[in-house]
Design a protein around this motif. Structure first.
Motif, PDB file in Angstrom:
ATOM      1  N   LEU A  74     -14.714 -56.771 -50.249  1.00 13.01           N
ATOM      2  CA  LEU A  74     -14.852 -55.760 -51.310  1.00 13.01           C
ATOM      3  C   LEU A  74     -15.613 -56.346 -52.511  1.00 13.01           C
ATOM      4  N   ILE A  75     -15.298 -57.585 -52.854  1.00 11.17           N
ATOM      5  CA  ILE A  75     -15.987 -58.240 -53.989  1.00 11.17           C
ATOM      6  C   ILE A  75     -17.486 -58.349 -53.699  1.00 11.17           C
ATOM      7  N   GLU A  76     -17.826 -58.695 -52.434  1.00  8.75           N
ATOM      8  CA  GLU A  76     -19.252 -58.798 -52.069  1.00  8.75           C
ATOM      9  C   GLU A  76     -19.923 -57.425 -52.084  1.00  8.75           C
ATOM     10  N   LEU A  77     -19.194 -56.383 -51.654  1.00  9.91           N
ATOM     11  CA  LEU A  77     -19.769 -55.026 -51.684  1.00  9.91           C
ATOM     12  C   LEU A  77     -20.022 -54.593 -53.130  1.00  9.91           C
ATOM     13  N   ALA A  78     -19.126 -54.995 -54.046  1.00  4.39           N
ATOM     14  CA  ALA A  78     -19.311 -54.657 -55.460  1.00  4.39           C
ATOM     15  C   ALA A  78     -20.489 -55.441 -56.042  1.00  4.39           C
ATOM     16  N   ALA A  79     -20.674 -56.693 -55.577  1.00  2.00           N
ATOM     17  CA  ALA A  79     -21.769 -57.528 -56.089  1.00  2.00           C
ATOM     18  C   ALA A  79     -23.138 -56.936 -55.753  1.00  2.00           C
ATOM     19  N   PHE A 119     -22.774 -51.577 -53.880  1.00  2.00           N
ATOM     20  CA  PHE A 119     -22.472 -50.509 -52.925  1.00  2.00           C
ATOM     21  C   PHE A 119     -21.168 -49.804 -53.320  1.00  2.00           C
ATOM     22  N   ILE A 120     -20.289 -50.528 -54.034  1.00  3.61           N
ATOM     23  CA  ILE A 120     -19.108 -49.916 -54.646  1.00  3.61           C
ATOM     24  C   ILE A 120     -19.084 -50.375 -56.102  1.00  3.61           C
ATOM     25  N   LYS A 121     -18.423 -49.591 -56.934  1.00  2.00           N
ATOM     26  CA  LYS A 121     -18.432 -49.889 -58.366  1.00  2.00           C
ATOM     27  C   LYS A 121     -16.995 -49.913 -58.876  1.00  2.00           C
ATOM     28  N   GLU A 122     -16.700 -50.888 -59.745  1.00  2.00           N
ATOM     29  CA  GLU A 122     -15.349 -50.987 -60.308  1.00  2.00           C
ATOM     30  C   GLU A 122     -15.178 -49.921 -61.401  1.00  2.00           C
ATOM     31  N   VAL A 123     -14.070 -49.171 -61.334  1.00  2.00           N
ATOM     32  CA  VAL A 123     -13.846 -48.139 -62.351  1.00  2.00           C
ATOM     33  C   VAL A 123     -12.576 -48.388 -63.164  1.00  2.00           C
ATOM     34  N   ASP A 124     -11.676 -49.216 -62.654  1.00  2.00           N
ATOM     35  CA  ASP A 124     -10.452 -49.500 -63.406  1.00  2.00           C
ATOM     36  C   ASP A 124      -9.893 -50.862 -62.986  1.00  2.00           C
ATOM     37  N   LEU A 125      -8.996 -51.361 -63.811  1.00  2.00           N
ATOM     38  CA  LEU A 125      -8.408 -52.686 -63.599  1.00  2.00           C
ATOM     39  C   LEU A 125      -6.944 -52.662 -63.978  1.00  2.00           C
ATOM     40  N   LYS A 126      -6.129 -53.470 -63.320  1.00  2.00           N
ATOM     41  CA  LYS A 126      -4.763 -53.708 -63.817  1.00  2.00           C
ATOM     42  C   LYS A 126      -4.256 -55.012 -63.207  1.00  2.00           C
ATOM     43  N   VAL A 127      -3.245 -55.555 -63.849  1.00  2.00           N
ATOM     44  CA  VAL A 127      -2.644 -56.781 -63.312  1.00  2.00           C
ATOM     45  C   VAL A 127      -1.525 -56.369 -62.353  1.00  2.00           C
ATOM     46  N   ASP A 128      -1.425 -57.098 -61.235  1.00  2.00           N
ATOM     47  CA  ASP A 128      -0.415 -56.780 -60.225  1.00  2.00           C
ATOM     48  C   ASP A 128       0.957 -57.288 -60.679  1.00  2.00           C
ATOM     49  N   ASP A 129       1.674 -56.441 -61.424  1.00  2.00           N
ATOM     50  CA  ASP A 129       3.001 -56.840 -61.918  1.00  2.00           C
ATOM     51  C   ASP A 129       4.076 -56.689 -60.842  1.00  2.00           C
ATOM     52  N   GLY A 152       0.602 -61.118 -60.149  1.00  2.00           N
ATOM     53  CA  GLY A 152      -0.148 -61.813 -61.186  1.00  2.00           C
ATOM     54  C   GLY A 152      -1.652 -61.708 -61.024  1.00  2.00           C
ATOM     55  N   PHE A 153      -2.115 -61.187 -59.867  1.00  2.00           N
ATOM     56  CA  PHE A 153      -3.559 -61.088 -59.619  1.00  2.00           C
ATOM     57  C   PHE A 153      -4.139 -59.830 -60.246  1.00  2.00           C
ATOM     58  N   LEU A 154      -5.446 -59.860 -60.461  1.00  2.00           N
ATOM     59  CA  LEU A 154      -6.155 -58.709 -61.011  1.00  2.00           C
ATOM     60  C   LEU A 154      -6.459 -57.726 -59.877  1.00  2.00           C
ATOM     61  N   LEU A 155      -6.080 -56.473 -60.083  1.00  2.00           N
ATOM     62  CA  LEU A 155      -6.355 -55.438 -59.079  1.00  2.00           C
ATOM     63  C   LEU A 155      -7.529 -54.586 -59.551  1.00  2.00           C
ATOM     64  N   HIS A 156      -8.380 -54.166 -58.610  1.00  2.00           N
ATOM     65  CA  HIS A 156      -9.567 -53.379 -58.972  1.00  2.00           C
ATOM     66  C   HIS A 156      -9.515 -52.010 -58.333  1.00  2.00           C
ATOM     67  N   LYS A 157      -9.972 -51.017 -59.104  1.00  2.00           N
ATOM     68  CA  LYS A 157     -10.124 -49.681 -58.533  1.00  2.00           C
ATOM     69  C   LYS A 157     -11.628 -49.466 -58.342  1.00  2.00           C
ATOM     70  N   TYR A 158     -12.017 -49.050 -57.142  1.00  2.00           N
ATOM     71  CA  TYR A 158     -13.438 -48.907 -56.827  1.00  2.00           C
ATOM     72  C   TYR A 158     -13.800 -47.475 -56.456  1.00  2.00           C
ATOM     73  N   VAL A 159     -15.085 -47.162 -56.618  1.00  2.00           N
ATOM     74  CA  VAL A 159     -15.627 -45.913 -56.089  1.00  2.00           C
ATOM     75  C   VAL A 159     -16.955 -46.271 -55.408  1.00  2.00           C
ATOM     76  N   ILE A 160     -17.254 -45.572 -54.314  1.00  2.00           N
ATOM     77  CA  ILE A 160     -18.511 -45.861 -53.607  1.00  2.00           C
ATOM     78  C   ILE A 160     -19.696 -45.335 -54.435  1.00  2.00           C
ATOM     79  N   THR A 161     -20.823 -46.058 -54.434  1.00  2.00           N
ATOM     80  CA  THR A 161     -22.002 -45.633 -55.205  1.00  2.00           C
ATOM     81  C   THR A 161     -22.961 -44.859 -54.285  1.00  2.00           C
ATOM     82  N   GLU A 162     -24.013 -44.295 -54.890  1.00  2.00           N
ATOM     83  CA  GLU A 162     -25.016 -43.587 -54.080  1.00  2.00           C
ATOM     84  C   GLU A 162     -25.690 -44.560 -53.105  1.00  2.00           C
TER      85      GLU A 162
END
Lengths: 97, 348
Positions: A48-53, A56-66, A73-83
């Motif tokens: 997923l990180i490589e697809l965002a790089a 092909f997908i774009k990060e739209v939100d973030l939160k810490v995994d409580d 403790g890790f960072l969670l990403h919310k993604y949406v597919i791009t055109e």
């Protein structure tokens, strides 16, 4: 069971254009491939990180995994597919065996 | 309150650092590969093969024919080493899925094998055989310019001024390392067009390979993609190149069956491991930092190759090696110090 390579399947899960948290996409893909290990889970997250790089997908939100839904403790990403992602996906799925 | 942006920035920084780390691994392993890659030329049966071909077709042709056999055998051990690597990573299922997805994935790795194998490697040996080793090394060092330019035009990959400057400084360092040798080689006598063509093939082959492979790596895993690329290259050497040379009357198969000497096999195992993992590292860097930066840092192989030969063969370095090496290090730091958030996405 999916016959598609992992990155293509991850984009296919998100192809409806809705926003998805990474752990939901990863959970779905793990079921599709019958993966169970933490190593496989982290490999899918790296995909997923490589697809965002390559945008092909774009990060739209973030939160810490409580709560420990992915890894506490890790960072969670919310993604949406791009055109660009949709275009590559339609090209990929049209010809996949 | 957790600072989400700081965490996000740290995560991007990790991705970029990992990308540069893989590219640097590639350069170090490529440099180490020069040890078995050089030693194997002095072992049975290649010495005998070279002598036999040279006696009828000349030194240049002997070098190319021997190089094709060595490269084919090198590809065999690379493919075997990668079977172990992908087995440990549990990637066999992904390999089958990727191979079957010919249009989106595996066709790009097949194309990459053509440009990286017969075009670049053969070109490099042609430059070596018809001009000299230093000329071949300098020609090959130019490949990131082709790779970065193609990735920019074709994929819209961002090449910042800082990244471009780093690439050029590393190339200048490489040219300084090998430059003296090139002048000596060019002054040595008449240089055939075959040598220049080989230099051009080396410079363009690896550059095009990077851009083409990156197209497949968009939607494929690097370990798997690279393995498929080497299986394709092995098929090209075994199904097309070696039979073609045999038909032309060169004794490639006779000598291929004489490689089962302990030292020769040991060198091929060593070559397969170093070359295989150098290439894995190269491919793994592309999705993380882009083709231009990955190839730019991997170009430090020129410096590491010289260090390897100094350490293992006891060659005394000239002062140009020290100046060139310093330039390579400066060029790397120019690239490493790029602001990581500029690389949040690699493409426009």
């Amino acid at each position: 069971m999916s016959n598609l390579p992992r990155k293509i399947r991850l984009m296919e899960i998100m192809q409806d254009g809705n926003e998805y948290w990474n752990y939901d996409v990863i959970k779905q893909a793990m079921q599709d491939y019958g993966f169970q290990s933490d190593f496989s889970r982290d490999t899918l997250n790296m995909d997923l990180i490589e697809l965002a790089a390559v945008a092909f997908i774009k990060e739209v939100d973030l939160k810490v995994d409580d709560e420990g839904v992915y890894k506490k403790g890790f960072l969670l990403h919310k993604y949406v597919i791009t055109e660009a992602g949709k275009a590559r996906l339609s090209d990929a799925c049209m010809y996949a065996i | 309150m957790v600072d989400l942006q700081a965490l996000r920035q740290a995560e991007h920084g990790r991705r970029i650092r990992n990308g540069y780390m893989w590219a640097l691994f590639c350069a170090v392993l490529w440099g180490i590969w020069y040890i078995p890659g050089t030693v194997v030329w002095g072992l049975t049966p290649f010495v005998e093969m070279y002598t036999e071909v040279a006696s009828t077709s000349g030194d240049g042709m002997a070098l190319i024919v021997t190089a094709v056999l060595i490269t084919a055998l090198n590809a065999v051990t690379v493919v075997l080493a990668l079977f172990v690597w992908n087995g440990v990573l549990g990637n066999y299922g992904e390999m089958i899925r990727t191979a079957k997805s010919f249009h989106p994935c595996s066709k790009w790795f097949l194309l990459a094998s053509v440009f990286g194998g017969p075009v670049a490697i053969l070109g490099s040996f042609m430059a070596m055989g018809f001009v000299g080793g230093a000329f071949a090394a300098v020609a090959a060092l130019l490949y990131p310019v082709i790779g970065a330019a193609l990735a920019n035009v074709w994929h819209g990959e961002k090449i910042s001024k800082r990244a471009a400057m780093g690439i050029f400084v590393i190339i200048a360092g490489g040219i300084t390392i090998f430059g003296g040798g090139v002048i000596t080689e060019l002054q040595a006598g008449s240089v055939g067009w075959m040598g220049y063509l080989g230099g051009l093939m080396a410079a363009t082959g690896w550059g095009i390979e990077g851009a083409v492979a990156d197209k497949g790596l968009d939607v494929a895993n690097a370990d798997v993609g690279l393995h498929l690329r080497f299986i394709a290259e092995l098929a090209i050497w075994i199904i097309i190149a070696l039979p073609l040379l045999a038909i032309m009357g060169y004794p490639v198969f006779t000598y291929a069956f004489q490689i089962f000497q302990p030292l020769t096999i040991l060198m091929f195992v060593f070559a397969g491991i170093t070359f295989g993992f150098c290439y894995v590292s190269w491919y793994k860097s592309f999705p993380l930092i882009g083709v231009g930066r990955g190839q730019g840092i991997a170009n430090l192989y020129g410096m590491f190759a010289v260090i390897s030969t100094i350490l293992f063969f006891g060659d005394v370095p000239q002062w140009t090696v020290l100046v060139g090496g310093a330039l390579c290090i400066v060029g790397s730091f120019i690239m490493f110090s790029e602001e990581s958030l500029e690389l949040e996405t690699l493409r426009n």
